[in-house]
Design a protein around this motif. Sequence first.
Motif, short mmCIF file in Angstrom:
data_model
loop_
_atom_site.label_atom_id
_atom_site.label_comp_id
_atom_site.label_asym_id
_atom_site.label_seq_id
_atom_site.Cartn_x
_atom_site.Cartn_y
_atom_site.Cartn_z
N GLU A 131 0.87 -1.21 0.08
CA GLU A 131 0.01 -0.10 0.10
C GLU A 131 0.91 1.29 -0.04
OE1 GLU A 131 -3.01 -0.38 3.10
OE2 GLU A 131 -3.60 -2.22 2.37
N ILE A 132 2.06 1.31 -0.56
CA ILE A 132 2.92 2.25 -0.85
C ILE A 132 3.31 2.18 -2.26
CG2 ILE A 132 5.03 3.40 -0.14
CD1 ILE A 132 4.90 2.38 2.63
N GLU A 133 3.46 3.52 -2.79
CA GLU A 133 3.92 3.50 -4.35
C GLU A 133 5.10 2.64 -4.46
OE1 GLU A 133 4.79 3.80 -7.81
OE2 GLU A 133 3.03 4.65 -7.13
N PRO A 134 5.36 1.66 -5.26
CA PRO A 134 6.56 0.74 -5.17
C PRO A 134 7.58 1.18 -6.33
CG PRO A 134 4.57 -0.17 -6.76
CD PRO A 134 4.20 1.09 -6.02
N ALA A 135 7.25 2.05 -7.20
CA ALA A 135 8.36 2.78 -7.97
C ALA A 135 9.61 3.04 -7.15
CB ALA A 135 7.63 3.81 -8.93
N PRO A 136 9.59 3.81 -6.25
CA PRO A 136 11.03 4.33 -5.71
C PRO A 136 11.90 2.90 -5.25
CG PRO A 136 9.41 5.66 -4.83
CD PRO A 136 8.63 4.70 -5.52
N TYR A 137 10.92 2.00 -4.61
CA TYR A 137 11.86 0.68 -4.15
C TYR A 137 12.48 -0.13 -5.64
CZ TYR A 137 9.45 1.76 0.24
OH TYR A 137 9.00 2.59 1.33
N PHE A 138 11.57 -0.24 -6.62
CA PHE A 138 12.11 -0.94 -7.52
C PHE A 138 13.31 0.03 -8.29
CE2 PHE A 138 7.26 -2.25 -8.58
CZ PHE A 138 7.52 -3.42 -7.60
N ALA A 139 13.26 1.21 -8.20
CA ALA A 139 14.42 1.91 -8.84
C ALA A 139 15.45 1.93 -8.03
CB ALA A 139 13.90 3.56 -8.67
N LEU A 140 15.30 1.66 -6.46
CA LEU A 140 16.43 1.50 -5.71
C LEU A 140 17.15 0.04 -5.83
CD1 LEU A 140 18.30 2.15 -3.38
CD2 LEU A 140 16.38 1.54 -1.76
N LEU A 141 16.10 -0.92 -6.02
CA LEU A 141 16.58 -2.48 -6.42
C LEU A 141 17.51 -2.36 -7.49
CD1 LEU A 141 16.67 -5.10 -4.97
CD2 LEU A 141 14.98 -5.78 -6.76
N ALA A 142 16.94 -1.49 -8.45
CA ALA A 142 17.73 -1.54 -9.89
C ALA A 142 19.34 -0.79 -9.51
CB ALA A 142 16.90 -0.89 -11.11
N LYS A 143 19.11 0.17 -8.98
CA LYS A 143 20.48 0.86 -8.77
C LYS A 143 21.29 -0.35 -7.84
CE LYS A 143 23.15 4.61 -8.57
NZ LYS A 143 24.16 4.13 -7.72
N LEU A 144 20.89 -0.74 -6.81
CA LEU A 144 21.70 -1.77 -6.16
C LEU A 144 22.33 -2.97 -7.05
CD1 LEU A 144 19.62 -2.22 -3.01
CD2 LEU A 144 21.98 -0.88 -3.10
N ALA A 145 21.37 -3.40 -7.76
CA ALA A 145 21.90 -4.54 -8.96
C ALA A 145 22.94 -4.01 -9.72
CB ALA A 145 20.83 -4.68 -9.43
#
Length: 221
Positions: free
Chosen positions: A169-183
């Motif tokens: 229930e929180i906008e997921p885009a920032p978390y997905f972007a962070l995971l992509a940056k970590l990868a």
Amino acid sequence: MTDSASDRLDTVNTEIAKACRIARRESADITLIAVSKMHDAATITPLLDAGHRVFGENRVQEAQGKWPPLQERYDGIELHCVGQLQSNKADDAAALFDCIHSLDRPSLVKALARAFDKAGRQVPCFVQVDIGEEEQKGGCAIADLPDLLKQSRDADIPLAGLMCVPPAEIEPAPYFALLAKLAEDNGLAGLSMGMSGDYPVAVQLGATHVRVGTALFGARE
């Protein structure tokens, strides 16, 4: 009139293709994992009949109970472990699964390394990151990720990439972007992220594997 499994599969694939067009990606680069946890063989079979072959399960014991007969009937099934994995289930997981999405701690690195040697097969693993700092979901703390990746590489664990489950229930885009940056920072190409409610967003932000249950099987009673 109810949608058939084939209709639902077509809808999800259409949404993936649409997200790929927006992100200028190829649909062929996305692996759709049909998460079949808590669904029986009779519910899974229509998706198999529709041609889908990649499925995800949360629990080793449940997967052991229902997949071997299906694997005898259908060629090319690929099974992914998408739930938390106990170290004492490493041997069973190494024998059963084609990919593991929840490597998240040093003890599991050691257990899987032993299990892969024993099984004579190397199973690709995603390292699960606790992207929203929610301990109940499992996952490696972001600060601990470099050490866990080093331990995994030292143990010859084949790393497929990173996985996450963002806060609900929180906008997921920032978390997905962070995971992509970590990868990217850690030299990993695979991103296991996105579920029924947010997989198009995940695809636009780089997901290579999306884990979709409800959108394919319907809500569980």
